[in-house]
Write a protein that holds these residues in place. Structure first.
Motif, PDB file in Angstrom:
ATOM      1  N   VAL A 187      44.560  27.642   5.482  1.00  0.00           N
ATOM      2  CA  VAL A 187      45.023  28.442   6.437  1.00  0.00           C
ATOM      3  C   VAL A 187      46.263  28.751   5.861  1.00  0.00           C
ATOM      4  O   VAL A 187      46.473  29.380   5.247  1.00  0.00           O
ATOM      5  N   LYS A 188      47.073  28.882   5.323  1.00  0.00           N
ATOM      6  CA  LYS A 188      47.564  29.208   4.073  1.00  0.00           C
ATOM      7  C   LYS A 188      48.608  28.371   3.561  1.00  0.00           C
ATOM      8  O   LYS A 188      48.770  28.446   2.477  1.00  0.00           O
ATOM      9  N   LYS A 189      49.172  27.358   3.868  1.00  0.00           N
ATOM     10  CA  LYS A 189      50.115  26.706   3.001  1.00  0.00           C
ATOM     11  C   LYS A 189      49.944  25.217   3.129  1.00  0.00           C
ATOM     12  O   LYS A 189      49.598  24.751   4.176  1.00  0.00           O
ATOM     13  N   ALA A 190      50.282  24.412   2.077  1.00  0.00           N
ATOM     14  CA  ALA A 190      49.705  23.114   2.073  1.00  0.00           C
ATOM     15  C   ALA A 190      50.574  22.000   1.585  1.00  0.00           C
ATOM     16  O   ALA A 190      51.626  22.217   1.100  1.00  0.00           O
ATOM     17  N   LEU A 191      50.064  20.744   1.765  1.00  0.00           N
ATOM     18  CA  LEU A 191      50.753  19.591   1.229  1.00  0.00           C
ATOM     19  C   LEU A 191      50.899  19.820  -0.276  1.00  0.00           C
ATOM     20  O   LEU A 191      49.923  19.814  -0.993  1.00  0.00           O
ATOM     21  N   TYR A 209      43.179  25.970  -0.573  1.00  0.00           N
ATOM     22  CA  TYR A 209      42.907  27.398  -0.504  1.00  0.00           C
ATOM     23  C   TYR A 209      41.720  27.798  -1.351  1.00  0.00           C
ATOM     24  O   TYR A 209      41.526  28.967  -1.669  1.00  0.00           O
ATOM     25  N   ILE A 210      40.950  26.797  -1.725  1.00  0.00           N
ATOM     26  CA  ILE A 210      39.690  27.067  -2.397  1.00  0.00           C
ATOM     27  C   ILE A 210      38.675  26.056  -1.889  1.00  0.00           C
ATOM     28  O   ILE A 210      38.989  24.883  -1.684  1.00  0.00           O
ATOM     29  N   ASN A 211      37.486  26.534  -1.633  1.00  0.00           N
ATOM     30  CA  ASN A 211      36.428  25.680  -1.104  1.00  0.00           C
ATOM     31  C   ASN A 211      36.015  24.652  -2.165  1.00  0.00           C
ATOM     32  O   ASN A 211      35.608  25.038  -3.270  1.00  0.00           O
ATOM     33  N   VAL A 226      46.453  29.927 -12.255  1.00  0.00           N
ATOM     34  CA  VAL A 226      47.294  29.951 -11.059  1.00  0.00           C
ATOM     35  C   VAL A 226      46.831  31.102 -10.176  1.00  0.00           C
ATOM     36  O   VAL A 226      46.072  31.973 -10.614  1.00  0.00           O
ATOM     37  N   PHE A 227      47.287  31.112  -8.921  1.00  0.00           N
ATOM     38  CA  PHE A 227      46.808  32.074  -7.931  1.00  0.00           C
ATOM     39  C   PHE A 227      47.998  32.753  -7.234  1.00  0.00           C
ATOM     40  O   PHE A 227      48.215  32.586  -6.042  1.00  0.00           O
ATOM     41  N   ALA A 257      41.752  36.858  -3.028  1.00  0.00           N
ATOM     42  CA  ALA A 257      41.657  36.734  -1.572  1.00  0.00           C
ATOM     43  C   ALA A 257      42.769  37.542  -0.922  1.00  0.00           C
ATOM     44  O   ALA A 257      43.833  37.732  -1.503  1.00  0.00           O
ATOM     45  N   TRP A 258      42.502  38.019   0.286  1.00  0.00           N
ATOM     46  CA  TRP A 258      43.536  38.768   0.995  1.00  0.00           C
ATOM     47  C   TRP A 258      43.464  38.456   2.484  1.00  0.00           C
ATOM     48  O   TRP A 258      42.469  37.924   2.982  1.00  0.00           O
TER      49      TRP A 258
END
Length: 354
Positions: free
Chosen positions: A13-17, A47-49, A89-90, A139-140
């Motif tokens: 969901v867009k930002k992470a540990l 952010y990737i399954n 990188v993404f 992704a967008w």
């Protein structure tokens, strides 16, 4: 609860540990030569399954290691500090342009691969890569407002959002310079990429005026909205995951004044130790079923036109995830600003210290 929180959570969901590390391997894979091969990804958190990575390993025998970051700036800073070993990188589009100027990206010619025909060319938005010779659009989505329907039956605009504290309801914004300043620019009808000092001063003053009503600047607002501690929060469309899980209590809206649109691309680093494997991963991700698999879990948008056809109706025709043309027309994508970014740094400092 007026405070500034810098906790980083999942950007699903867009930002992470930040800096989580996991290894994905295929169970029972016995081809010893292939099993020795590796690939290292550095991506937004969760952010990737994971199933995408597992399928890649099953198909190729290449083991995948994933580290995560919570912002473009964190990723770039780590690379510039000398971090090595990452292959892919993404970055968001504007960060891709920055990295291109710094000569950090490898030319992959992914646009010559047969699967690239599935990519919507309208998403070749990087000024440094107009033909897709370096990176694969990945992704967008949008950055709008997640709100608790028990506290806020309906919410449609940034004006509604900032009015909530007048009724004793808490709100939160992202701990993100450009996203926060963009709200001030959008509500004033200005570009989120302006370097006009008057425009930025007006946006700065607008946010400062609202600041005393903002309970937190944080990436960790999802659980607070779920619990009702926060009535509404500026957040990413990935929050639709939680809306689907609890539609009676939660909703996500793209404000009528407009919003920012994010786009992440998949890029191979010039310093990548496993360039061949990295190219294989980019090619693997052009498969419609793989792009759709990732999109279903992330509840955001995909640039793969054939993957869109594989999505369930709840995603494909959801106006919060795939908004209609008139809403898309009000979405703005960040661009690399060069020296102009210093004006945003100053405005952000003023906002945070006022």
């Amino acid at each position: 609860m007026k405070q500034s929180i810098s906790l980083k959570s999942s950007r699903k969901v867009k930002k992470a540990l930040a800096m989580t590390s996991i290894a994905i391997t295929a169970l029972g894979f016995t081809h010893s030569a292939s099993a020795e091969e590796t690939l290292s990804l550095y991506n937004w958190g969760e952010y990737i399954n994971p199933e995408v990575l597992q399928r890649f390993t099953e198909e190729t025998g290449i083991k995948v290691k994933l580290d995560t970051y919570s912002s473009n700036e964190e990723m770039l800073a780590k690379l510039q500090a000398g971090a090595t070993g990452y292959d892919i990188v993404f970055p968001s589009v504007h960060m891709q342009d920055i990295m291109a100027k710094l000569n950090l990206l490898e030319k992959t010619n992914i646009n010559q691969y047969s699967g690239f025909k599935h990519i919507d060319k309208n998403f070749l938005n990087a000024e440094s890569d107009p033909n897709g010779e370096y990176c694969l659009p990945y992704a967008w989505g949008t950055v709008g407002i997640l709100y608790n329907k028990k506290l806020v039956p309906e919410l449609n605009s940034w004006a509604d959002f900032f009015a909530l504290p007048n009724d004793g309801k808490n709100i939160a914004m992202l701990d993100d310079m450009r996203e926060v300043i963009s709200v001030g620019l959008i509500t004033d009808g200005k570009s989120v990429n302006t370097t006009n000092r008057d425009d930025l001063k007006a946006a700065q003053d607008y946010i400062i005026k609202q600041k005393h009503n903002v309970s937190a600047f944080t990436y960790d607002s999802i659980p607070m909205v779920q619990s009702g501690d926060i009535a509404a929060a500026q957040w990413y469309v990935g929050s639709m995951l939680y809306v689907f899980q609890n539609p009676d209590d939660l909703a996500y809206v793209i404000p009528k004044e407009g919003a920012t649109m994010y786009q992440e691309d998949m890029c191979v680093l010039k310093s990548a130790p496993n360039k061949v494997n990295a190219k294989k991963f980019l090619e693997f991700f052009t498969q419609p079923e793989i792009a759709a698999l990732n999109t279903k879990q992330q509840t955001n948008g995909t640039m793969n036109t054939e993957a869109v056809k594989l999505l369930p109706d709840s995603l494909r025709n959801n106006p919060s995830i795939n908004p209609p043309a008139e809403v898309k027309a009000k979405l703005q994508l960040f661009k690399e600003l060069g020296k102009g970014i210093k004006l945003y740094d100053r405005a952000w400092t003023k906002i945070r210290t006022s």
